[in-house]
Design a protein around this motif. Sequence first.
Motif, PDB file in Angstrom:
ATOM      1  N   ALA A  98       9.459  -6.261  -0.778  1.00 56.39           N
ATOM      2  CA  ALA A  98       9.197  -6.955  -2.048  1.00 56.39           C
ATOM      3  C   ALA A  98       7.760  -7.444  -1.993  1.00 56.39           C
ATOM      4  O   ALA A  98       7.377  -8.168  -1.072  1.00 56.39           O
ATOM      5  N   ALA A  99       6.954  -7.011  -2.962  1.00 52.43           N
ATOM      6  CA  ALA A  99       5.550  -7.420  -3.062  1.00 52.43           C
ATOM      7  C   ALA A  99       5.425  -8.348  -4.272  1.00 52.43           C
ATOM      8  O   ALA A  99       5.651  -7.934  -5.406  1.00 52.43           O
ATOM      9  N   HIS A 100       5.086  -9.592  -4.026  1.00 54.26           N
ATOM     10  CA  HIS A 100       5.043 -10.612  -5.078  1.00 54.26           C
ATOM     11  C   HIS A 100       3.664 -10.681  -5.725  1.00 54.26           C
ATOM     12  O   HIS A 100       2.645 -10.515  -5.058  1.00 54.26           O
ATOM     13  N   TRP A 101       3.651 -10.966  -7.042  1.00 50.91           N
ATOM     14  CA  TRP A 101       2.407 -11.015  -7.788  1.00 50.91           C
ATOM     15  C   TRP A 101       2.441 -12.124  -8.827  1.00 50.91           C
ATOM     16  O   TRP A 101       3.520 -12.620  -9.191  1.00 50.91           O
ATOM     17  N   THR A 102       1.256 -12.498  -9.281  1.00 51.72           N
ATOM     18  CA  THR A 102       1.100 -13.387 -10.439  1.00 51.72           C
ATOM     19  C   THR A 102       0.069 -12.751 -11.356  1.00 51.72           C
ATOM     20  O   THR A 102      -0.750 -11.929 -10.938  1.00 51.72           O
ATOM     21  N   SER A 103       0.124 -13.157 -12.617  1.00 46.64           N
ATOM     22  CA  SER A 103      -0.822 -12.667 -13.604  1.00 46.64           C
ATOM     23  C   SER A 103      -1.017 -13.744 -14.653  1.00 46.64           C
ATOM     24  O   SER A 103      -0.081 -14.473 -14.990  1.00 46.64           O
ATOM     25  N   GLY A 104      -2.222 -13.845 -15.181  1.00 47.13           N
ATOM     26  CA  GLY A 104      -2.509 -14.830 -16.223  1.00 47.13           C
ATOM     27  C   GLY A 104      -2.792 -16.200 -15.641  1.00 47.13           C
ATOM     28  O   GLY A 104      -2.824 -16.399 -14.432  1.00 47.13           O
ATOM     29  N   GLN A 105      -3.018 -17.143 -16.574  1.00 42.29           N
ATOM     30  CA  GLN A 105      -3.342 -18.506 -16.177  1.00 42.29           C
ATOM     31  C   GLN A 105      -2.602 -19.487 -17.064  1.00 42.29           C
ATOM     32  O   GLN A 105      -2.202 -19.166 -18.174  1.00 42.29           O
ATOM     33  N   GLY A 106      -2.494 -20.703 -16.573  1.00 44.95           N
ATOM     34  CA  GLY A 106      -1.894 -21.785 -17.364  1.00 44.95           C
ATOM     35  C   GLY A 106      -0.512 -21.447 -17.871  1.00 44.95           C
ATOM     36  O   GLY A 106       0.325 -20.912 -17.149  1.00 44.95           O
ATOM     37  N   SER A 107      -0.270 -21.727 -19.160  1.00 44.56           N
ATOM     38  CA  SER A 107       1.064 -21.517 -19.730  1.00 44.56           C
ATOM     39  C   SER A 107       1.412 -20.038 -19.891  1.00 44.56           C
ATOM     40  O   SER A 107       2.573 -19.697 -20.087  1.00 44.56           O
ATOM     41  N   SER A 108       0.422 -19.157 -19.819  1.00 41.59           N
ATOM     42  CA  SER A 108       0.702 -17.723 -19.935  1.00 41.59           C
ATOM     43  C   SER A 108       0.874 -17.057 -18.563  1.00 41.59           C
ATOM     44  O   SER A 108       1.010 -15.843 -18.482  1.00 41.59           O
ATOM     45  N   ARG A 109       0.883 -17.864 -17.505  1.00 36.21           N
ATOM     46  CA  ARG A 109       1.027 -17.325 -16.151  1.00 36.21           C
ATOM     47  C   ARG A 109       2.407 -16.699 -15.978  1.00 36.21           C
ATOM     48  O   ARG A 109       3.421 -17.271 -16.355  1.00 36.21           O
ATOM     49  N   GLN A 110       2.427 -15.516 -15.406  1.00 38.59           N
ATOM     50  CA  GLN A 110       3.674 -14.805 -15.124  1.00 38.59           C
ATOM     51  C   GLN A 110       3.761 -14.525 -13.639  1.00 38.59           C
ATOM     52  O   GLN A 110       2.741 -14.390 -12.963  1.00 38.59           O
ATOM     53  N   ARG A 111       4.980 -14.453 -13.142  1.00 36.12           N
ATOM     54  CA  ARG A 111       5.230 -14.131 -11.734  1.00 36.12           C
ATOM     55  C   ARG A 111       6.264 -13.024 -11.675  1.00 36.12           C
ATOM     56  O   ARG A 111       7.121 -12.917 -12.542  1.00 36.12           O
ATOM     57  N   GLY A 112       6.180 -12.234 -10.637  1.00 40.64           N
ATOM     58  CA  GLY A 112       7.149 -11.164 -10.473  1.00 40.64           C
ATOM     59  C   GLY A 112       7.069 -10.566  -9.082  1.00 40.64           C
ATOM     60  O   GLY A 112       6.319 -11.051  -8.222  1.00 40.64           O
ATOM     61  N   ALA A 113       7.821  -9.516  -8.885  1.00 38.72           N
ATOM     62  CA  ALA A 113       7.817  -8.809  -7.605  1.00 38.72           C
ATOM     63  C   ALA A 113       8.117  -7.340  -7.851  1.00 38.72           C
ATOM     64  O   ALA A 113       8.913  -6.996  -8.717  1.00 38.72           O
ATOM     65  N   VAL A 114       7.440  -6.516  -7.087  1.00 40.70           N
ATOM     66  CA  VAL A 114       7.739  -5.090  -7.036  1.00 40.70           C
ATOM     67  C   VAL A 114       8.637  -4.914  -5.830  1.00 40.70           C
ATOM     68  O   VAL A 114       8.260  -5.275  -4.714  1.00 40.70           O
ATOM     69  N   ARG A 115       9.825  -4.401  -6.067  1.00 42.93           N
ATOM     70  CA  ARG A 115      10.767  -4.136  -4.973  1.00 42.93           C
ATOM     71  C   ARG A 115      10.918  -2.631  -4.863  1.00 42.93           C
ATOM     72  O   ARG A 115      11.262  -1.974  -5.841  1.00 42.93           O
ATOM     73  N   GLU A 116      10.647  -2.121  -3.663  1.00 41.66           N
ATOM     74  CA  GLU A 116      10.625  -0.672  -3.510  1.00 41.66           C
ATOM     75  C   GLU A 116      11.173  -0.259  -2.159  1.00 41.66           C
ATOM     76  O   GLU A 116      11.057  -0.982  -1.177  1.00 41.66           O
ATOM     77  N   ARG A 117      11.747   0.920  -2.155  1.00 36.52           N
ATOM     78  CA  ARG A 117      12.162   1.597  -0.927  1.00 36.52           C
ATOM     79  C   ARG A 117      11.219   2.780  -0.789  1.00 36.52           C
ATOM     80  O   ARG A 117      11.328   3.760  -1.521  1.00 36.52           O
ATOM     81  N   SER A 118      10.230   2.648   0.097  1.00 35.05           N
ATOM     82  CA  SER A 118       9.180   3.651   0.249  1.00 35.05           C
ATOM     83  C   SER A 118       9.488   4.593   1.402  1.00 35.05           C
ATOM     84  O   SER A 118       9.975   4.168   2.453  1.00 35.05           O
ATOM     85  N   THR A 119       9.164   5.870   1.194  1.00 33.13           N
ATOM     86  CA  THR A 119       9.348   6.883   2.222  1.00 33.13           C
ATOM     87  C   THR A 119       7.986   7.321   2.737  1.00 33.13           C
ATOM     88  O   THR A 119       7.058   7.564   1.954  1.00 33.13           O
ATOM     89  N   PHE A 120       7.879   7.417   4.051  1.00 28.45           N
ATOM     90  CA  PHE A 120       6.650   7.817   4.718  1.00 28.45           C
ATOM     91  C   PHE A 120       6.935   9.039   5.583  1.00 28.45           C
ATOM     92  O   PHE A 120       8.004   9.134   6.184  1.00 28.45           O
ATOM     93  N   THR A 121       5.979   9.957   5.617  1.00 31.49           N
ATOM     94  CA  THR A 121       6.114  11.187   6.382  1.00 31.49           C
ATOM     95  C   THR A 121       4.924  11.329   7.316  1.00 31.49           C
ATOM     96  O   THR A 121       3.797  11.045   6.931  1.00 31.49           O
ATOM     97  N   ARG A 122       5.197  11.808   8.517  1.00 30.21           N
ATOM     98  CA  ARG A 122       4.104  12.061   9.465  1.00 30.21           C
ATOM     99  C   ARG A 122       3.579  13.478   9.205  1.00 30.21           C
ATOM    100  O   ARG A 122       4.340  14.440   9.154  1.00 30.21           O
ATOM    101  N   ARG A 123       2.255  13.545   9.020  1.00 30.43           N
ATOM    102  CA  ARG A 123       1.599  14.830   8.787  1.00 30.43           C
ATOM    103  C   ARG A 123       0.349  14.874   9.657  1.00 30.43           C
ATOM    104  O   ARG A 123      -0.486  13.969   9.577  1.00 30.43           O
ATOM    105  N   ALA A 124       0.239  15.919  10.475  1.00 27.23           N
ATOM    106  CA  ALA A 124      -0.895  16.063  11.399  1.00 27.23           C
ATOM    107  C   ALA A 124      -1.094  14.805  12.239  1.00 27.23           C
ATOM    108  O   ALA A 124      -2.205  14.359  12.468  1.00 27.23           O
ATOM    109  N   GLY A 125       0.025  14.199  12.648  1.00 27.09           N
ATOM    110  CA  GLY A 125      -0.017  13.027  13.509  1.00 27.09           C
ATOM    111  C   GLY A 125      -0.257  11.704  12.803  1.00 27.09           C
ATOM    112  O   GLY A 125      -0.305  10.662  13.451  1.00 27.09           O
ATOM    113  N   ARG A 126      -0.413  11.722  11.478  1.00 21.10           N
ATOM    114  CA  ARG A 126      -0.677  10.494  10.724  1.00 21.10           C
ATOM    115  C   ARG A 126       0.442  10.226   9.726  1.00 21.10           C
ATOM    116  O   ARG A 126       0.936  11.135   9.072  1.00 21.10           O
ATOM    117  N   TRP A 127       0.791   8.949   9.612  1.00 18.01           N
ATOM    118  CA  TRP A 127       1.783   8.548   8.626  1.00 18.01           C
ATOM    119  C   TRP A 127       1.137   8.517   7.245  1.00 18.01           C
ATOM    120  O   TRP A 127       0.018   8.027   7.094  1.00 18.01           O
TER     121      TRP A 127
END
Length: 137
Positions: A98-127
């Motif tokens: 979960a990656a949390h974020w904010t946007s805006g200021q004062g009364s227009s400030r918003q908060r949220g989170a990106v929740r993700e299941r990410s897949t990583f693959t090794r290619r040529a020895g690097r993820w």
Amino acid sequence: MIPRSATGPCPCGGQPFGAPLSACCGPYLAGEGWPPTPEALMRSRYTAYAVGDTDHLFRTWHPATRPSGVEADPSLTWTGLEVVSVSGDDDEGVVEFAAHWTSGQGSSRQRGAVRERSTFTRRAGRWLYRDGVPSQS
């Protein structure tokens, strides 16, 4: 790239907690090394979003799924990262977060989170980031 002090805490919150960017994700973003695990790569990509380093995002994205251009949303301030789970083997890894974020200021400030299941693959020895699906973490 948005300037960030190399002595300030790394945005990813890596270990040891509160480590400076220069001792955590900074070397990966600077191209001085490559993240050794899917979790380290995911943390470095979160940090890249937090500091606006689209070059790191592009070079760590698997070519089979990478878009032609990568942009960071300048209206978002990334405020924290929670790693929910890590699994995998020597060739493929999965990191749920979960990656949390904010946007805006004062009364227009918003908060949220990106929740993700990410897949990583090794290619040529690097993820590389292959893809992600929203999760309910």
